[in-house]
Design a protein around this motif. Sequence first.
Motif, PDB file in Angstrom:
ATOM      1  N   THR A 414      27.986  13.869  48.281  1.00 12.55           N
ATOM      2  CA  THR A 414      27.605  14.469  47.001  1.00 12.55           C
ATOM      3  C   THR A 414      28.867  14.724  46.168  1.00 12.55           C
ATOM      4  O   THR A 414      29.873  15.242  46.689  1.00 12.55           O
ATOM      5  CB  THR A 414      26.875  15.798  47.198  1.00 12.55           C
ATOM      6  N   ALA A 415      28.811  14.362  44.876  1.00 13.16           N
ATOM      7  CA  ALA A 415      29.916  14.620  43.943  1.00 13.16           C
ATOM      8  C   ALA A 415      29.523  15.758  43.028  1.00 13.16           C
ATOM      9  O   ALA A 415      28.446  15.726  42.410  1.00 13.16           O
ATOM     10  CB  ALA A 415      30.244  13.372  43.126  1.00 13.16           C
ATOM     11  N   VAL A 446      37.597   7.948  52.032  1.00 10.06           N
ATOM     12  CA  VAL A 446      36.887   8.393  50.836  1.00 10.06           C
ATOM     13  C   VAL A 446      37.565   7.757  49.625  1.00 10.06           C
ATOM     14  O   VAL A 446      38.790   7.854  49.469  1.00 10.06           O
ATOM     15  CB  VAL A 446      36.891   9.923  50.710  1.00 10.06           C
ATOM     16  N   THR A 447      36.758   7.142  48.743  1.00  6.57           N
ATOM     17  CA  THR A 447      37.283   6.487  47.530  1.00  6.57           C
ATOM     18  C   THR A 447      36.614   7.093  46.310  1.00  6.57           C
ATOM     19  O   THR A 447      35.379   7.177  46.241  1.00  6.57           O
ATOM     20  CB  THR A 447      37.027   4.972  47.566  1.00  6.57           C
ATOM     21  N   TRP A 448      37.471   7.529  45.342  1.00  6.18           N
ATOM     22  CA  TRP A 448      36.962   7.983  44.051  1.00  6.18           C
ATOM     23  C   TRP A 448      37.008   6.820  43.078  1.00  6.18           C
ATOM     24  O   TRP A 448      38.030   6.143  42.936  1.00  6.18           O
ATOM     25  CB  TRP A 448      37.809   9.135  43.505  1.00  6.18           C
ATOM     26  N   GLN A 510      32.466   8.833  40.585  1.00  5.09           N
ATOM     27  CA  GLN A 510      31.616   8.609  41.766  1.00  5.09           C
ATOM     28  C   GLN A 510      32.510   8.480  42.985  1.00  5.09           C
ATOM     29  O   GLN A 510      33.629   7.953  42.886  1.00  5.09           O
ATOM     30  CB  GLN A 510      30.807   7.319  41.569  1.00  5.09           C
ATOM     31  N   CYS A 511      32.071   8.997  44.127  1.00 10.30           N
ATOM     32  CA  CYS A 511      32.876   8.859  45.342  1.00 10.30           C
ATOM     33  C   CYS A 511      32.076   8.077  46.386  1.00 10.30           C
ATOM     34  O   CYS A 511      30.857   8.174  46.465  1.00 10.30           O
ATOM     35  CB  CYS A 511      33.313  10.201  45.906  1.00 10.30           C
ATOM     36  N   SER A 532      28.022   8.499  46.395  1.00  8.14           N
ATOM     37  CA  SER A 532      27.542   9.762  45.828  1.00  8.14           C
ATOM     38  C   SER A 532      26.818   9.514  44.514  1.00  8.14           C
ATOM     39  O   SER A 532      26.729   8.395  44.004  1.00  8.14           O
ATOM     40  CB  SER A 532      28.725  10.701  45.581  1.00  8.14           C
ATOM     41  N   ASN A 533      26.345  10.587  43.954  1.00  8.23           N
ATOM     42  CA  ASN A 533      25.726  10.565  42.629  1.00  8.23           C
ATOM     43  C   ASN A 533      26.807  10.373  41.552  1.00  8.23           C
ATOM     44  O   ASN A 533      28.009  10.523  41.788  1.00  8.23           O
ATOM     45  CB  ASN A 533      24.989  11.884  42.400  1.00  8.23           C
TER      46      ASN A 533
END
Length: 1042
Positions: A414-415, A446-448, A510-511, A532-533
């Motif tokens: 979740t973002a 984890v990637t943004w 988004q992640c 994520s959203n």
Amino acid sequence: MRTLRPLLASLLLLGMALAQRQVTVQQGPLYRTEGSHVTLWCKVSGYQGPAEQNFQWSIYLPSAPEREVQIVSTMDPSFPYAIYTQRVRGRGIFVERLQGDAVLLHITELQERDAGQYECHTPNTDERYFGSYSAKMDLVVIPDSLRVTAIPQTLNKVEHDSLELKCEVSKSTAQHSHVSIAWYRQRGSEAPVEIISLSRDFVLRAGSAYAQRQATGDVRLDKVGETTSKLTIYNLHPSDQGEFYCEAAEWIQDPDDSWYAMTRKRSQGAIVNVQATDKEFSVRLETEKRMYIVGEPVEFRCILEAQNVPDRYFSISWAFNSSLIASLGPNAVPVLNNEFAQREALGQLKVAKESDNVFVLKIYRLRLEDSGKYNCRVTEREKTVTGDFIDKESKRPKNIPITVMPLKAGFAVTAISRTPGVTYNESFDLQCIIKPHYPSWVPVSVTWRFQPAGSTEFHDLVTFTRDGGVQWGDRAAAFRTRTAIEKAESSNNVRLSISRASDTEAGKYQCVAELWRKNYNSSWTRLADRTSNLLEIRVLRPVTKLQVSKSKRSITLVENRPIPLNCSVKSQTSPDSHFAVLWYVHKPSDADGKLILKTTHSSAFEYGTYAEEEGLRGRLQFERSASGGLFSLTVQRAEVRDSGSYYCHVEEWLLSPNHAWYKLAEEVSGRTEVTVKQPDNRLQVNQTHRNITVLENEWVTLECLVKNRTSPSSQLSVEWSVWRPGRAEKEVVAWLSRQSTLHYGEPAALGDLRSRLHLESPAPGLFLLSIQNSTVRDSGAYGCRVEEWLLDPSERWYKRAEDLSGLSTLTVKQPDPTLQVDTATANLTVQEKESFPLDCSILSRSSPESHFAVTWYSLRAKEASDHAEQGEEEEEEREAVLSVGPDAIFSPEAGRWEGRLRFQRLSAVLFRLTVLQAGGADTGNYSCRVEEWLADPNGVWYRLAEEESGMVAVHVQDAGSTLQSVICSNDALFYFVFFYPFPIFGILIITILLVRFKSRNSSKNSEGKNGVPLLWIKEPHLNYSPTCLEPPVLSIHPGTMD
């Protein structure tokens, strides 16, 4: 170096809008002790030219504060003076370059003579000199007065005894300083272990090895005197033995409020030996927890508790489910069995001795099959005389069971953000939350990702890799410098904190999370991934608060003065706001204002069309106050055409977080009406009329006095003219130009006057015209005309005013005649053939430079004619005897006077004419006429006056023909009568005397009566006139002078 960065940053903010060089050195005065290592920093900013600047260090010694002594240079090896050359070559003094425009001066061993004022100078690399090129600071060298003493001794203690050691620390520094004290224990070549210390701020701290014992009161540091501190250790352990010493440092506070350790010294050591009381030991096994997940690390610690462990020998063995894993002998070299040896070779397992009494078994990535019971066994061994070891007592703790559980692959991402809407330059947070929570050792990446506003594509910003690394995306350069990344230890929360937001950060975020597993062969397998959203972030520009002063004012000034123009920003949106200022002038003939100058928000200058057309570039000076809200434009050397209405246009610019400037707002100021006029005419020349009368050949000085002028820097030209009598037009005599060049009038009008003119200015505003050797022709009315010239701001000279002086009427006269000749009459009687003088005496003359022409006249009665009537008076006949001109040239002698005249000039005013061989015809009246001659300034002689003397009546008597006259008139007869008889008579007398002498003894018959000689000799009687003894007349003819 502790204060270098904030100081440099503040200097950059305080610089003027116009780039100028600024040199800054470390703030002084600095107090440093003799023999210490000292560093001084120097920084230059606002320069032009290469990025790597050169620096030169000099010192001004207290004994000669005005004399510069060169120390070291980054560009010239020959720069140091002789007293510093050896220290610079030996690296005792050197310069360390921190960056292109910042350096450190090192003095490795400070000497007393190094005290003084240090100057850091940067050679100019700019197009022109503007700013400061050097800066100074004071360095004070003080004696090293710190003394640290302790009693060197050897103490033998038994375990559980107490230890007391004292250390005396003293100083005599005149300046305010603090002292810190610390106690250390050292064994051989091992690193010293800090026991306890008292900081300069009087804070008591224990070292990590003694922190627990200090907390329980077993370790104390007390002050027992003014300069003495005491270390106390209760309940000594065998591990406490070693060398104990204390170390002290003297601290001083620098002007930038930072503290600096001037000197650090240690005392002599005390050797402390601690003997253990027994040989018992115990073993304890520890681990963090009992439940683990696959891939998680585990560490087992086998702790040996015994006395004097370093002097005893122990071996350790590790077991898993009663199977041997590894063993360590007294040499601490581990030996592993086959299976665990492979895992140790792959870096998955480690067996080691952490300290003398701690042994570690560590499995970096647990497997399911690692679940079970773990234990360690400690065996004390004794070393024989042969070097072999024999086992003695052996002990082991209780088993520790652990359980390894498999990893679950199901999770959600979740973002979220607490600040979806932010303003420019504010910060916002993005959080990527992973559920369930995984431990930190679980490999999760984890990637943004980011989709900019107005775009349809996502690109990667940053990735937390599965091995804990950080990898930035190719298009994340703008984010990288402004983003703080935080990953929770459990890997369930990855946060991005983005500071100084701008429109480039507006968009959707988004992640993406990926769960990984590392295989036994070191390969990776992705177990799952989740996205994520979408999270939208809006970035708004700040609301402007720009306000510019609208006040109006009027300025009236004289040309060549500066025009001060101010533009005041009353309020701004941000303290970091930059301003672009555009200066305009509006003329009545123009519809709109014309741009003079523009200073951009980056302090760059751009000249407007008005400045280019009117040539204002060299006359404009722009300044910005240190506070940043006041801008000033000064138009130097104002001209009349600079009059107009001036105003400024202000643009407020802010720096976005991606280092891009954007214009936020703009506003126009009130107008300043400027009127430039020429300076008032204050030229005033002396109007006094003068009458000057001088004699010919004297010097005349005519004065032209400027009593007042418009400007002290003005230039004056002076023209001299003359109005001569009988002429209507004036004649220009000479003029002196404003460049001090002398010119003359027309040569035909001036004549010889030009060569006799002399013009000078002995004092400012005073001009003198001198006429040398003045003549009558120089008479006239003289006056001067003065022109005052001013320099306009365009470096052009123009005539501002002119004025005429009063007239000086000059009258040049010939000298008044004062000639006076003796007019007394005289009578003179002389015998014929005699001479008589005729004197001509001048009683007074008009000038010492006078020359005289003298003429003697003879006046005698003229014989009447036969037919003249008897009663008619006799006429006088005037005859010139001799004339002598002013140039001493004689006139020819008349016939009867020839050969009988002798002229003498007895003095400058007495002339004598002697007439020789006077005759009857010379009887008569005689006089002289004197003419006085003077030379004018051109050397031309003119007759000034003439006057005639009184009469001298001369009567010549006729003496007749006498014997005397006959004899004297004949030279041969004269010598025969008066010269030749004398030698003849002499010879005769001598002969007679000789005859008488010889005959006196010969015969008495020869004697007369009564002895009287018979022969009388009668001397002849000579009777002659003494006047006949005069020498022959020597005639001096005219043309010669006595």
